[in-house]
Design a protein around this motif. Structure first.
Motif, PDB file in Angstrom:
ATOM      1  N   ILE A  71       0.833  -1.202   0.000  1.00 36.37           N
ATOM      2  CA  ILE A  71       0.000   0.000   0.000  1.00 36.37           C
ATOM      3  C   ILE A  71       0.871   1.258   0.000  1.00 36.37           C
ATOM      4  O   ILE A  71       0.583   2.231  -0.722  1.00 36.37           O
ATOM      5  N   LEU A  72       1.959   1.249   0.776  1.00 37.43           N
ATOM      6  CA  LEU A  72       2.854   2.407   0.791  1.00 37.43           C
ATOM      7  C   LEU A  72       3.491   2.626  -0.580  1.00 37.43           C
ATOM      8  O   LEU A  72       3.617   3.765  -1.053  1.00 37.43           O
ATOM      9  N   ALA A  73       3.900   1.538  -1.221  1.00 41.07           N
ATOM     10  CA  ALA A  73       4.485   1.662  -2.555  1.00 41.07           C
ATOM     11  C   ALA A  73       3.447   2.197  -3.546  1.00 41.07           C
ATOM     12  O   ALA A  73       3.768   3.016  -4.410  1.00 41.07           O
ATOM     13  N   GLY A 111       7.582  16.194  -2.015  1.00 37.84           N
ATOM     14  CA  GLY A 111       7.715  16.039  -0.567  1.00 37.84           C
ATOM     15  C   GLY A 111       6.941  14.845  -0.041  1.00 37.84           C
ATOM     16  O   GLY A 111       7.444  14.089   0.797  1.00 37.84           O
ATOM     17  N   LEU A 112       5.718  14.655  -0.553  1.00 39.04           N
ATOM     18  CA  LEU A 112       4.914  13.513  -0.129  1.00 39.04           C
ATOM     19  C   LEU A 112       5.558  12.198  -0.574  1.00 39.04           C
ATOM     20  O   LEU A 112       5.560  11.214   0.168  1.00 39.04           O
ATOM     21  N   TYR A 113       6.109  12.190  -1.779  1.00 36.39           N
ATOM     22  CA  TYR A 113       6.769  10.982  -2.290  1.00 36.39           C
ATOM     23  C   TYR A 113       7.956  10.602  -1.407  1.00 36.39           C
ATOM     24  O   TYR A 113       8.144   9.429  -1.055  1.00 36.39           O
ATOM     25  N   GLY A 117       8.394   7.340   0.946  1.00 38.99           N
ATOM     26  CA  GLY A 117       9.544   6.470   0.763  1.00 38.99           C
ATOM     27  C   GLY A 117      10.232   6.164   2.081  1.00 38.99           C
ATOM     28  O   GLY A 117      10.661   5.024   2.322  1.00 38.99           O
ATOM     29  N   ARG A 118      10.338   7.158   2.942  1.00 42.62           N
ATOM     30  CA  ARG A 118      10.940   6.927   4.264  1.00 42.62           C
ATOM     31  C   ARG A 118      10.078   5.972   5.086  1.00 42.62           C
ATOM     32  O   ARG A 118      10.611   5.081   5.769  1.00 42.62           O
ATOM     33  N   GLN A 119       8.772   6.155   5.022  1.00 42.86           N
ATOM     34  CA  GLN A 119       7.886   5.249   5.749  1.00 42.86           C
ATOM     35  C   GLN A 119       7.976   3.829   5.190  1.00 42.86           C
ATOM     36  O   GLN A 119       7.933   2.842   5.945  1.00 42.86           O
TER      37      GLN A 119
END
Length: 542
Positions: A71-73, A111-113, A117-119
């Motif tokens: 889901i994060l990807a 910024g959201l991307y 990515g960090r999450q």
């Protein structure tokens, strides 16, 4: 030598850059095919929305089985796609977003991307990888201890694929027995847990389980391989068809070969031809045939020099990055054309790439340098334009590109409402440079755009975008022969992807991915014409 119609600047370039020129060909195309052609902006908008929703829905369906990581990807892809879908969706509907709004969208999505990515990396690090049981650890330790103290590998941990039971290992594996023992000795439970050895070309494939960060594992394995066998073999860390990591060992004799003498001669011939076609392009823009009037070279030299500046800046940037990463590049093979002087250059890698980050950096550097030089010339030319400038072109000329039309509106303002606009030569030169850069950013094969897509998304996606690009060019060639020419160039010279890098598993970071999407967006904005509704809102033409 050439038809007089080629000497007309607007008529010569509008077929390439202006939507209205294509619109004028629609009745002829309808008569030829027997099919009516209906252009509807509402239909285009609905189709765009449906395609976008379909892509996002398909991505969500593929991501759900992977849980939180999937889901994060998927959300990362949504963050990257949303600004472009919003911009072009509103654009197709005739709603114009000004430059500030577009920049805010880009900054917010980037910024959201990066945050997602960090999450994603944080969630991945919290995922506990399955550890081998005690018997597996003992078996692996025995099999990959010092090869001098253990002459034969343990059969319980290594499966040798043979064509018949009577054949031995040296007859099946195309690697000398002693070298194969040394190769197996570099693996361990903390790097790559090898379970199966399969012959492949002049080397072997080792299947198993990756035990750590791909970049660190590849670095350690490569160092161990070089320590044992010097520079005789190359170690590739890639994904197999099941999307599972495998190691491929190939002899260094399979490395890319340097440019041959005949290829260098061809490169020189193409360079000289490109110089000639650039001078001829300058003559066409000035309404005369340079080949029939070579004494007027001083008149066309500034225009040709601008084209050479775009080409040269891209080549210099590629080679600076290649030297930084110690990657060899062949001599550039330019693709000359009379329409815009040159379509760019083909640069072949003469050494293996360490990872996909290097592939991205080299490809992006060339297009970024050429694009920056082109935009600077375009903006400078717009600022220097005034009544009485060298070129007088119809205002409809600026409808041929979203990017150029928007910049022209910002600088020239109400002057675009006139039928004829006087512009500085740098405007035309900068636009030609943008076309050259945009063509090379098409996501196909070994073009810069194809390399960028391959670096960010992998070879599977790059293969699909190459096919899609070729199909689009084939369709566009029905009304623009230039697209057919470029489709043939891609099909013959640049349809193949770059060979895998040594470490194919480590992907470029989020910042590179965002830059790659930005480059592809600018490519579309440079080549996509303005709709009549948006051109009317911008006040371009009567």
């Amino acid at each position: 030598m050439f038809p007089t119609t080629l000497f007309n600047v607007p008529q010569n370039l509008m077929l390439l850059l202006d939507r209205s020129a294509i619109d004028r060909l629609k009745p002829l195309l309808a008569q030829t095919t027997g099919m009516p052609i209906v252009a509807s902006e509402n239909t285009a908008t609905i189709a765009l929305v449906l395609v976008a929703l379909g892509i996002l829905g398909w991505g969500f369906y593929r991501a759900r089985p992977f849980g939180k990581l999937g889901i994060l990807a998927w959300l990362q892809s949504v963050a990257l796609m949303s600004p472009w879908l919003l911009f072009f969706g509103l654009f197709a509907a005739g709603i114009y977003l000004n430059l500030v709004a577009v920049l805010l969208l880009l900054v917010a999505s980037t910024g959201l991307y990066i945050y997602l990515g960090r999450q994603l990396r944080k969630a991945a690090s919290e995922t506990v990888l399955p550890r081998p049981d005690a018997a597996e650890v003992k078996s692996q330790s025995d099999a990959f201890s010092d090869p001098d103290s253990q002459p034969t590998p343990a059969k319980e941990t290594i499966k040798i694929v043979t064509s018949s039971p009577g054949n031995n290992e040296s007859e099946i594996i195309p690697v000398p027995v002693e070298d194969l023992k040394a190769i197996k000795g570099i693996f361990g439970i903390d790097t790559f847990f090898a379970t199966e050895t399969i012959p492949y070309q002049d080397g072997v494939i080792l299947k198993g389980n990756l035990r750590g960060d791909p970049e660190q594992v590849h670095s350690r394995l490569t160092a161990s391989l070089k320590e044992k066998l010097n520079d005789r073999y190359r170690l590739f860390l890639v994904e197999n068809q099941d999307e599972k990591p495998v190691v491929i060992i190939l002899p260094s004799t399979n490395d890319p070969q340097p440019t041959t003498v005949s290829q260098k001669i061809l490169a020189v011939v193409l360079l000289l031809t490109t110089i000639a076609t650039s001078l001829e392009t300058g003559g066409l823009l000035l309404s005369f045939d340079f080949f029939n009037s070579p004494a007027r070279y001083l008149e066309v030299l500034p225009i040709a020099a601008g084209i050479w500046a775009v080409l040269g800046s891209g080549e210099i940037a590629r080679r600076v990055l290649a030297n930084r990463y110690k990657v060899g590049l062949s001599w550039p093979f330019f693709i000359p054309t009379l329409q815009i002087g040159c379509f760019g250059a083909i640069d072949r890698f003469e050494s293996l790439l360490p990872n996909r980050k290097v592939l991205f950096d080299i490809a992006f550097a060339g297009s970024a340098a050429g694009g920056i030089v082109s935009v600077l010339m375009l903006v400078t030319g717009l600022l220097l334009s005034h009544p009485g400038s060298l070129f007088q072109i119809p205002a409809e000329f600026f409808k041929g590109s979203v990017l150029v039309g928007t910049l022209a509106k910002v600088v020239l303002g109400s002057e675009l409402q006139q039928q004829i606009v006087d512009v500085h030569p740098l405007v035309v030169i900068g636009w030609l440079g943008l076309v050259i850069t945009a063509i090379n950013l098409m996501p196909a094969g070994q073009l810069d755009g194809g390399r960028i897509v391959q670096a960010i998304y992998g070879r599977k996606i790059a293969s699909r975008t190459t096919l899609a690009t070729f199909v689009v060019l084939a369709i566009v060639s029905l009304v623009n022969p230039l697209a057919l020419y470029w489709a043939i160039v891609i099909l013959i010279l640049q349809r193949n992807l770059e060979r895998p890098s040594l470490n194919e598993l480590t992907e470029p970071d989020d910042a590179r991915a965002a830059l790659g999407l930005l480059a592809l967006f600018l490519m579309i904005a440079a080549l996509l014409p303005l709709t009549p509704a948006l051109a009317g809102r911008l006040g371009i033409g009567n």
